[in-house]
Design a protein around this motif. Structure first.
Motif, PDB file in Angstrom:
ATOM      1  N   GLY A 222       0.774  -1.113   0.171  1.00 22.39           N
ATOM      2  CA  GLY A 222       0.016  -0.030  -0.008  1.00 22.39           C
ATOM      3  C   GLY A 222       0.799   1.364   0.022  1.00 22.39           C
ATOM      4  N   ARG A 223       0.211   2.392   0.412  1.00 23.70           N
ATOM      5  CA  ARG A 223       1.022   3.689   0.461  1.00 23.70           C
ATOM      6  C   ARG A 223       2.263   3.641   1.329  1.00 23.70           C
ATOM      7  NH1 ARG A 223      -4.088   7.483   1.740  1.00 23.70           N
ATOM      8  NH2 ARG A 223      -4.499   5.590   3.136  1.00 23.70           N
ATOM      9  N   GLN A 224       1.978   3.037   2.284  1.00 22.14           N
ATOM     10  CA  GLN A 224       3.345   3.202   3.363  1.00 22.14           C
ATOM     11  C   GLN A 224       4.405   2.343   2.653  1.00 22.14           C
ATOM     12  OE1 GLN A 224       3.688   4.607   6.339  1.00 22.14           O
ATOM     13  NE2 GLN A 224       5.773   3.876   6.065  1.00 22.14           N
ATOM     14  N   THR A 225       4.139   1.269   2.085  1.00 17.35           N
ATOM     15  CA  THR A 225       5.211   0.529   1.127  1.00 17.35           C
ATOM     16  C   THR A 225       5.982   1.475   0.378  1.00 17.35           C
ATOM     17  OG1 THR A 225       3.799  -1.384   1.215  1.00 17.35           O
ATOM     18  CG2 THR A 225       5.778  -1.523   0.088  1.00 17.35           C
ATOM     19  N   ILE A 226       5.113   2.224  -0.544  1.00 21.94           N
ATOM     20  CA  ILE A 226       5.968   3.201  -1.318  1.00 21.94           C
ATOM     21  C   ILE A 226       6.504   4.203  -0.641  1.00 21.94           C
ATOM     22  CG2 ILE A 226       5.550   4.956  -3.289  1.00 21.94           C
ATOM     23  CD1 ILE A 226       4.985   1.989  -4.058  1.00 21.94           C
ATOM     24  N   ASP A 248      -5.269   1.022  -1.651  1.00 23.58           N
ATOM     25  CA  ASP A 248      -5.238   2.494  -2.229  1.00 23.58           C
ATOM     26  C   ASP A 248      -4.564   2.351  -3.324  1.00 23.58           C
ATOM     27  OD1 ASP A 248      -6.616   3.292   0.101  1.00 23.58           O
ATOM     28  OD2 ASP A 248      -4.908   2.934   1.225  1.00 23.58           O
ATOM     29  N   GLU A 251      -3.808   5.867  -5.208  1.00 25.51           N
ATOM     30  CA  GLU A 251      -2.818   6.850  -4.291  1.00 25.51           C
ATOM     31  C   GLU A 251      -1.572   6.353  -4.323  1.00 25.51           C
ATOM     32  OE1 GLU A 251      -5.799   5.820  -3.442  1.00 25.51           O
ATOM     33  OE2 GLU A 251      -6.880   7.077  -2.296  1.00 25.51           O
ATOM     34  N   MET A 252      -1.357   4.978  -4.306  1.00 20.55           N
ATOM     35  CA  MET A 252       0.064   4.427  -4.233  1.00 20.55           C
ATOM     36  C   MET A 252       0.782   4.701  -5.555  1.00 20.55           C
ATOM     37  SD  MET A 252       1.060   0.478  -4.069  1.00 20.55           S
ATOM     38  CE  MET A 252       1.297   0.139  -5.690  1.00 20.55           C
TER      39      MET A 252
END
Length: 276
Positions: A222-226, A248, A251-252
């Motif tokens: 998700g976004r945290q990974t990116i 997400d 957004e990602m």
């Protein structure tokens, strides 16, 4: 329809599972973990019990009281908590003593076995959320170059072997050199360690374990990974398609495209050939 129990960890996934189950007419009975699960889950569930990690008797009693015969595992538990923040009851201690290798799959299979003994079947967490599975192909605007493709293939082989040992699902490589292997600390920490070494040429590969059980512990992106990859200027994220969760996506991918990151979903043929 029958009630659906949710054994919830952290993140948005338990809330998404609850929403999807209710859309399909299921009554949701959730067991949330203190310090992990999102407060929103209590609003989405028809019945919700908050427990500490290791309180299996409370969990089972709650499910039996509400007539739960089917449940899912959803969300993450911070694995390092098993050394500092567990409140095991008698049932949990008895179960723990029966587990020889205390890695993810062994622990979760043991809990699933206990639930089955109690008449509660554990089903796939993606039961109503197939659309969250990671798609195949190049998802980012930028495509991988030949050097990055070689690193994806190399990282894939290493990640598979690590998965066979039930250690983790993610590796970070550069120029066919292993920079970091995910263990109990989780994916983000592995990316930070490997990314600090590989910098702008670090390639992150995340795959399922060879005997992955779809009932629990699916890889998640998700976004945290990116955001973690951007913090260390890593360049490529390769994920096994249809075997990981994608949160997400719009957004990602916007985050990835702004930074020129490569994001790909990969599949493996029976003969071992990788396809993007």
């Amino acid at each position: 329809m029958s009630k659906l129990g949710i054994i919830a960890g952290g993140g948005q996934f338990p809330v998404l599972v609850a929403e999807a189950a209710r859309r399909h007419g299921r009554e949701v009975v959730a067991v949330a973990h203190r310090g992990e699960s999102a407060p929103e889950l209590e609003e989405m569930a028809d019945h919700c019990l908050w427990v500490k990690l290791g309180q299996l008797n409370k969990l089972l009693s709650f499910f039996h009281r509400h007539g739960v015969k089917e449940c899912v595992f959803a969300g993450t538990i911070t694995k390092t908590r098993i050394f500092r923040d567990v409140w095991p009851d008698t049932k949990a201690l008895k179960l723990w003593s029966r587990i020889d290798i205390r890695q993810d799959d062994a622990i979760l299979r043991a809990i699933a076995g206990l639930l089955a003994e109690e008449g509660i079947e554990v089903v796939a967490s993606t039961l109503y959320l197939q659309e969250l599975l990671f798609p195949q192909g190049v998802l980012s605007r930028k495509k991988p170059d030949s050097e990055q493709l070689e690193d994806i293939r190399f990282g894939w082989r290493i990640a598979r072997r690590v998965g066979e040992l039930d250690i983790g699902q993610c590796v970070v490589v550069r120029d066919r050199t292993v920079l970091a292997v995910e263990a109990i600390e989780g994916t983000d920490a592995a990316i930070r360690r490997g990314g600090e070494l590989g910098r702008e040429k670090a390639v992150v590969v995340k795959v399922k374990k060879p005997n992955q059980d779809f009932r629990f512990d699916l890889p998640a992106i998700g976004r945290q990974t990116i955001a973690t990859m951007l913090a260390v200027k890593a360049s490529v994220l390769a994920v096994e398609a249809a075997q990981a969760l994608l949160f997400d996506p719009q957004e990602m991918l916007e985050m990835a495209d702004r930074a020129g990151l490569v994001v790909v979903g990969v599949t493996e043929d029976p003969d071992g050939q990788l396809r993007i």
